[in-house]
Design a protein around this motif. Structure first.
Motif, PDB file in Angstrom:
ATOM      1  N   GLY A 184       0.963  -1.381  -0.240  1.00  0.00           N
ATOM      2  CA  GLY A 184      -0.028   0.025  -0.133  1.00  0.00           C
ATOM      3  C   GLY A 184       0.889   1.153   0.065  1.00  0.00           C
ATOM      4  N   GLU A 185       1.822   1.302   0.795  1.00  0.00           N
ATOM      5  CA  GLU A 185       2.875   2.425   0.803  1.00  0.00           C
ATOM      6  C   GLU A 185       3.543   2.672  -0.379  1.00  0.00           C
ATOM      7  OE1 GLU A 185       6.106   4.384   4.123  1.00  0.00           O
ATOM      8  OE2 GLU A 185       5.602   2.197   4.234  1.00  0.00           O
ATOM      9  N   ALA A 186       3.920   1.553  -1.036  1.00  0.00           N
ATOM     10  CA  ALA A 186       4.625   1.611  -2.321  1.00  0.00           C
ATOM     11  C   ALA A 186       3.913   2.100  -3.408  1.00  0.00           C
ATOM     12  CB  ALA A 186       5.040   0.051  -2.715  1.00  0.00           C
ATOM     13  N   LEU A 187       2.500   1.740  -3.571  1.00  0.00           N
ATOM     14  CA  LEU A 187       1.666   2.073  -4.496  1.00  0.00           C
ATOM     15  C   LEU A 187       1.351   3.584  -4.222  1.00  0.00           C
ATOM     16  CD1 LEU A 187      -0.771  -0.867  -5.188  1.00  0.00           C
ATOM     17  CD2 LEU A 187       1.406  -0.157  -6.502  1.00  0.00           C
ATOM     18  N   ARG A 188       1.188   4.147  -3.050  1.00  0.00           N
ATOM     19  CA  ARG A 188       0.743   5.775  -2.851  1.00  0.00           C
ATOM     20  C   ARG A 188       2.019   6.605  -3.364  1.00  0.00           C
ATOM     21  NH1 ARG A 188      -1.202   3.369   1.881  1.00  0.00           N
ATOM     22  NH2 ARG A 188       0.345   3.717   3.216  1.00  0.00           N
ATOM     23  N   ARG A 189       3.055   5.797  -2.788  1.00  0.00           N
ATOM     24  CA  ARG A 189       4.489   6.648  -3.342  1.00  0.00           C
ATOM     25  C   ARG A 189       4.510   6.605  -4.972  1.00  0.00           C
ATOM     26  NH1 ARG A 189       3.932   7.051   1.388  1.00  0.00           N
ATOM     27  NH2 ARG A 189       2.596   8.467   0.429  1.00  0.00           N
ATOM     28  N   ILE A 190       4.001   5.827  -5.586  1.00  0.00           N
ATOM     29  CA  ILE A 190       3.977   5.658  -7.017  1.00  0.00           C
ATOM     30  C   ILE A 190       3.121   6.489  -7.592  1.00  0.00           C
ATOM     31  CG2 ILE A 190       3.498   3.993  -9.013  1.00  0.00           C
ATOM     32  CD1 ILE A 190       4.762   2.018  -7.271  1.00  0.00           C
TER      33      ILE A 190
END
Length: 308
Positions: free
Chosen positions: A145-151
């Motif tokens: 989830g954190e990775a996709l928010r940063r993307i």
């Protein structure tokens, strides 16, 4: 962003025109680092060693004392000195949410900007809108989830972060890599109807979650960082599915830093070849003994070096 070439501004400060470097171009720039090791360096000599040993890039960092107060972006003069010294790509850190530090780094000419949680955050609510910059961004994450928010914010590389203290302990990094990879596998096996609920659960944009499911992987390259100090550590991260590794500047604290760095880089390149791993690992147990630190020795031993 308007299609007439309008330049994004904060107040009256021009940032950049993202049409000069569309997101797909920045994605391609980040892909060029795939399969490599990024070495954290604090001076031009370390940068030379990293380049000669085969590093794909260097992360320029000021010497940081943990617990010494607010930590900020690296001194621009140090970045300029190192850029003049080497020919491989140069990364440097900006504080989370501090878009002016990112502007300065872009103006210096760094190849990538790391919006890093290692530094003291400037904004605890908002990250930098990375679409407003020509320069590709690296961002840390500990789960899908954190990775996709940063993307969604414009990151073109994800740094799966573990140990932030610099103890050479890889346990947190392994935990977070396995967690993210496990979430990717679970998503790939979901029915389409379940993706909506999953996206809500991990607090990530549905379209990116659906794209990730279709691709079977993150839409960007992902490197592991934290506690990677031996060739075996680096090979472990690669075998777990990472595309590369960040290596902290603690690896330069030895009699022969070139051999140590070269061994880690060779392990990244040949992570599935046990014969190469045997060769690169010889002599590392004793050399890394200084990283088995007790809590009362952390600040003393790590003075002048921060983790990645």
């Amino acid at each position: 962003m308007a299609e007439d070439g309008t330049v994004t501004v904060y107040n009256t400060t021009v940032i950049t025109d993202p049409k000069q470097n569309p997101y797909s171009f920045k994605l391609g720039a980040a892909q060029t680092l795939r399969g490599g090791a990024i070495l954290q360096v604090t001076n031009p000599n370390q940068a030379k060693i990293a380049e000669q040993a085969g590093a794909c890039a260097v992360l320029v960092s000021d010497p940081i004392r943990f617990g010494a107060g607010i930590t900020r972006m690296t001194d621009p003069s140090l970045i300029k000195d190192i850029k003049r010294t080497i020919s491989i790509p140069v990364l440097s850190r900006a504080r989370v949410g501090h878009f002016v530090e990112a502007q300065i780094l872009e103006a210096i000419g760094v190849d990538y900007i790391d919006e890093s949680e290692v530094l003291s955050p400037a904004d605890d609510q908002n990250h930098i809108n990375k679409h407003n910059f020509r320069c590709p961004f690296v961002c840390g994450a500990r789960n899908l989830g954190e990775a996709l928010r940063r993307i969604r914010e414009g990151a073109t590389m994800i740094r799966i972060q573990g140990d932030l203290v610099g103890l050479g302990n890889i346990a947190d990094t392994v935990k977070n890599v396995r967690s993210l990879m496990g979430e990717l596998r679970a998503l790939s096996n979901m029915d389409e109807d379940e993706v909506f609920t999953f996206a809500k659960k991990i607090e990530a944009p549905y379209d990116l979650v659906a794209q990730t499911k279709q691709m079977g992987r993150l839409p960007v390259v992902h490197f592991a960082a934290g506690g990677i100090v031996t060739p075996a550590d680096a090979a472990l991260m690669m075998q777990l599915g990472c595309h590369g590794v960040f290596v902290g500047c603690e690896v330069f604290r030895c009699q022969d830093p070139f051999e140590r760095v070269r061994g880690i880089i060779q392990a990244v390149r040949h992570y599935n070849d046990p014969h190469v791993l045997v060769e690169t690992s010889c002599g590392f147990t004793g050399a890394m003994a200084d990283l088995n630190l007790g809590g009362d020795r952390i600040e003393m031993e790590l003075s002048g070096c921060s983790t990645v």
